[in-house]
Design a protein around this motif. Structure first.
Motif, PDB file in Angstrom:
ATOM      1  N   UNK A   1       0.814  -1.214   0.000  1.00  0.00           N
ATOM      2  CA  UNK A   1       0.000   0.000   0.000  1.00  0.00           C
ATOM      3  C   UNK A   1       0.850   1.267   0.000  1.00  0.00           C
ATOM      4  N   UNK A   2       2.142   1.153   0.279  1.00  0.00           N
ATOM      5  CA  UNK A   2       3.023   2.312   0.279  1.00  0.00           C
ATOM      6  C   UNK A   2       3.634   2.516  -1.103  1.00  0.00           C
ATOM      7  N   UNK A   3       3.391   3.685  -1.694  1.00  0.00           N
ATOM      8  CA  UNK A   3       3.978   3.964  -3.006  1.00  0.00           C
ATOM      9  C   UNK A   3       5.501   3.991  -2.912  1.00  0.00           C
ATOM     10  N   UNK A   4       6.025   4.401  -1.770  1.00  0.00           N
ATOM     11  CA  UNK A   4       7.477   4.414  -1.577  1.00  0.00           C
ATOM     12  C   UNK A   4       8.042   3.005  -1.646  1.00  0.00           C
ATOM     13  N   UNK A   5       7.401   2.071  -0.962  1.00  0.00           N
ATOM     14  CA  UNK A   5       7.862   0.680  -0.980  1.00  0.00           C
ATOM     15  C   UNK A   5       7.749   0.089  -2.381  1.00  0.00           C
ATOM     16  N   UNK A   6       6.666   0.407  -3.092  1.00  0.00           N
ATOM     17  CA  UNK A   6       6.519  -0.107  -4.456  1.00  0.00           C
ATOM     18  C   UNK A   6       7.630   0.432  -5.357  1.00  0.00           C
ATOM     19  N   UNK A   7       7.946   1.700  -5.189  1.00  0.00           N
ATOM     20  CA  UNK A   7       9.004   2.300  -6.008  1.00  0.00           C
ATOM     21  C   UNK A   7      10.375   1.704  -5.694  1.00  0.00           C
ATOM     22  N   UNK A   8      10.620   1.389  -4.425  1.00  0.00           N
ATOM     23  CA  UNK A   8      11.907   0.802  -4.037  1.00  0.00           C
ATOM     24  C   UNK A   8      12.106  -0.571  -4.675  1.00  0.00           C
ATOM     25  N   UNK A   9      11.081  -1.399  -4.628  1.00  0.00           N
ATOM     26  CA  UNK A   9      11.182  -2.739  -5.219  1.00  0.00           C
ATOM     27  C   UNK A   9      11.323  -2.645  -6.734  1.00  0.00           C
ATOM     28  N   UNK A  10      10.533  -1.773  -7.349  1.00  0.00           N
ATOM     29  CA  UNK A  10      10.617  -1.623  -8.808  1.00  0.00           C
ATOM     30  C   UNK A  10      11.989  -1.114  -9.223  1.00  0.00           C
ATOM     31  N   UNK A  11      12.515  -0.120  -8.505  1.00  0.00           N
ATOM     32  CA  UNK A  11      13.822   0.448  -8.847  1.00  0.00           C
ATOM     33  C   UNK A  11      14.936  -0.580  -8.699  1.00  0.00           C
ATOM     34  N   UNK A  12      14.791  -1.477  -7.747  1.00  0.00           N
ATOM     35  CA  UNK A  12      15.805  -2.515  -7.531  1.00  0.00           C
ATOM     36  C   UNK A  12      15.759  -3.576  -8.624  1.00  0.00           C
ATOM     37  N   UNK A  13      14.586  -4.150  -8.848  1.00  0.00           N
ATOM     38  CA  UNK A  13      14.485  -5.297  -9.749  1.00  0.00           C
ATOM     39  C   UNK A  13      14.452  -4.909 -11.223  1.00  0.00           C
ATOM     40  N   UNK A  14      14.045  -3.697 -11.529  1.00  0.00           N
ATOM     41  CA  UNK A  14      14.038  -3.280 -12.929  1.00  0.00           C
ATOM     42  C   UNK A  14      15.461  -3.162 -13.483  1.00  0.00           C
ATOM     43  N   UNK A  15      16.446  -3.030 -12.598  1.00  0.00           N
ATOM     44  CA  UNK A  15      17.843  -3.006 -13.041  1.00  0.00           C
ATOM     45  C   UNK A  15      18.234  -4.318 -13.722  1.00  0.00           C
ATOM     46  N   UNK A  16      17.492  -5.372 -13.401  1.00  0.00           N
ATOM     47  CA  UNK A  16      17.775  -6.705 -13.943  1.00  0.00           C
ATOM     48  C   UNK A  16      16.875  -7.040 -15.128  1.00  0.00           C
ATOM     49  N   UNK A  17      16.028  -6.110 -15.522  1.00  0.00           N
ATOM     50  CA  UNK A  17      15.100  -6.371 -16.618  1.00  0.00           C
ATOM     51  C   UNK A  17      13.826  -7.054 -16.173  1.00  0.00           C
ATOM     52  N   UNK A  18      13.609  -7.140 -14.866  1.00  0.00           N
ATOM     53  CA  UNK A  18      12.407  -7.774 -14.331  1.00  0.00           C
ATOM     54  C   UNK A  18      11.237  -6.805 -14.423  1.00  0.00           C
ATOM     55  N   UNK A  19      10.066  -7.308 -14.813  1.00  0.00           N
ATOM     56  CA  UNK A  19       8.858  -6.495 -14.914  1.00  0.00           C
ATOM     57  C   UNK A  19       8.025  -6.654 -13.639  1.00  0.00           C
ATOM     58  N   UNK A  20       7.667  -5.527 -13.045  1.00  0.00           N
ATOM     59  CA  UNK A  20       6.892  -5.543 -11.810  1.00  0.00           C
ATOM     60  C   UNK A  20       5.438  -5.186 -12.099  1.00  0.00           C
ATOM     61  N   UNK A  21       4.523  -6.047 -11.660  1.00  0.00           N
ATOM     62  CA  UNK A  21       3.095  -5.758 -11.688  1.00  0.00           C
ATOM     63  C   UNK A  21       2.738  -5.316 -10.274  1.00  0.00           C
ATOM     64  N   UNK A  22       2.420  -4.053 -10.090  1.00  0.00           N
ATOM     65  CA  UNK A  22       2.230  -3.502  -8.742  1.00  0.00           C
ATOM     66  C   UNK A  22       0.758  -3.220  -8.454  1.00  0.00           C
ATOM     67  N   UNK A  23       0.305  -3.657  -7.284  1.00  0.00           N
ATOM     68  CA  UNK A  23      -1.040  -3.332  -6.806  1.00  0.00           C
ATOM     69  C   UNK A  23      -0.938  -2.890  -5.347  1.00  0.00           C
ATOM     70  N   UNK A  24      -1.999  -2.245  -4.843  1.00  0.00           N
ATOM     71  CA  UNK A  24      -1.912  -1.560  -3.557  1.00  0.00           C
ATOM     72  C   UNK A  24      -2.508  -2.301  -2.371  1.00  0.00           C
ATOM     73  N   UNK A  25      -3.166  -3.433  -2.584  1.00  0.00           N
ATOM     74  CA  UNK A  25      -3.674  -4.189  -1.439  1.00  0.00           C
ATOM     75  C   UNK A  25      -3.931  -5.635  -1.832  1.00  0.00           C
ATOM     76  N   UNK A  26      -4.159  -6.461  -0.825  1.00  0.00           N
ATOM     77  CA  UNK A  26      -4.316  -7.888  -1.045  1.00  0.00           C
ATOM     78  C   UNK A  26      -5.525  -8.248  -1.895  1.00  0.00           C
ATOM     79  N   UNK A  27      -6.613  -7.494  -1.749  1.00  0.00           N
ATOM     80  CA  UNK A  27      -7.813  -7.793  -2.537  1.00  0.00           C
ATOM     81  C   UNK A  27      -7.565  -7.553  -4.021  1.00  0.00           C
ATOM     82  N   UNK A  28      -6.849  -6.475  -4.348  1.00  0.00           N
ATOM     83  CA  UNK A  28      -6.517  -6.216  -5.744  1.00  0.00           C
ATOM     84  C   UNK A  28      -5.663  -7.338  -6.316  1.00  0.00           C
ATOM     85  N   UNK A  29      -4.716  -7.820  -5.516  1.00  0.00           N
ATOM     86  CA  UNK A  29      -3.853  -8.918  -5.972  1.00  0.00           C
ATOM     87  C   UNK A  29      -4.667 -10.184  -6.191  1.00  0.00           C
TER      88      UNK A  29
END
Length: 314
Positions: A190-218
């Protein structure tokens, strides 16, 4: 005030039942703010503070608590208001996030309320991207309803601590460089900061992140893939989820996935800023595959590589 949190360690039975407890407080005004009790170590009256030269402007000083030097963040100033003035009602909320201990200077501390995550709402999209709220809820106070603003502490800390998303030399497995490109991971936070941190880390490897903000959306997304005749394991390598989120928390999400035969084998990593041994116990109880405390870029990469190696039998 100590009695307010005497039973925090006994409250872990709420976790996994899509419930939470919020500590309510003011920031020198009538508006109610809150943070999750699980992140609170202690609440004390504001002790004398020692100023540190060249420290971040939103750090009011350092408090000596039980032999430990704790940086004190002026929370009112950190979320964009005029800095809080110290008076007799000021308190210090000592918290542990992302393996660091810090104190938040606040005003009057009210009480703890027990709620379900379904009663917690996302902030409206019309408030923009620069707010410091992770969620909202409403409380019935006598004959009137009051809005409670739940602060995105991870965003507050990220602006002060500046987390590094770089990957250390030697962590990346050279044999997996090509295989990592295009790998998809579902990230729930639910934290946009946390989502950005994970995306910024893994996108360096060419990994695609599908991000959602809560468990129900997932859960809804996973079910939509199944309804289309897709195998969840073909769509994503793994699911990385936060623990506490509005509507449905990470524990409940994991439980729902494990109880659905069409997705029960999905690899799930609990990635949380919450500290304490109860997290490991809850991981085992609900069936997560692994636990990773925030924020560890190297650990995140190593976890992804380990799962990919298993999938590729490398």
């Amino acid at each position: 005030m100590a009695n307010l949190l005497d039973t925090v360690d006994q409250r872990t039975n709420l976790v996994g039942q899509n419930r939470l407890e919020l500590l309510l407080f003011h920031l020198q005004g009538r508006q109610l703010f809150a943070i999750n009790v699980f992140k609170v170590k202690e609440v004390v009256k504001l002790p004398p503070l020692n100023k540190l030269p060249n420290s971040h402007p939103k750090i009011s000083g350092v408090a000596a608590i039980r032999g430990q030097s704790i940086p004190v963040i002026n929370l009112r100033e950190a979320i964009g208001f005029r800095a809080m003035e110290v008076d007799d009602e000021c308190n210090l909320i000592i918290t542990e996030y992302n393996r660091t201990v810090q104190g938040f200077l606040v005003g009057k501390v009210e009480h703890i309320v027990n709620m379900t995550w379904s009663e917690i709402m996302h902030p409206p999209s019309t408030v923009g991207r620069n707010h410091y709220l992770t969620a909202l809820t409403k409380l019935q106070q006598g004959d009137k309803e009051e809005l409670v603003e739940i602060i995105d502490v991870e965003k507050v800390l990220a602006e002060i601590i500046e987390y590094d998303v770089s990957i250390s030399e030697g962590v990346l497995d050279k044999d997996l460089v090509d295989d990592l490109i295009g790998v998809k991971i579902l990230h729930v936070d639910d934290s946009s900061t946390a989502r950005n941190q994970v995306k910024a880390t893994l996108s360096q490897l060419g990994i695609e992140i599908i991000a959602v903000a809560d468990g129900q959306q997932a859960l809804d997304l996973l079910k939509s893939w199944i309804a289309q005749g897709k195998r969840v394991e073909d769509e994503i390598l793994m699911l990385i989820t936060d623990a506490e989120m509005p509507v449905m928390d990470g524990y409940k999400l994991t439980s729902e996935i494990r109880n659905n035969p069409d997705m029960s084998d999905l690899h799930i990593v609990l990635n949380t800023s919450l500290s304490g041994s109860f997290n490991q116990a809850m991981v085992e109880k609900v069936g997560c595959n692994a636990l990773l405390s925030k924020f560890q870029p190297d650990g995140l990469v190593e976890m992804v590589q380990k799962k990919l190696k298993e999938k590729l039998n490398k």
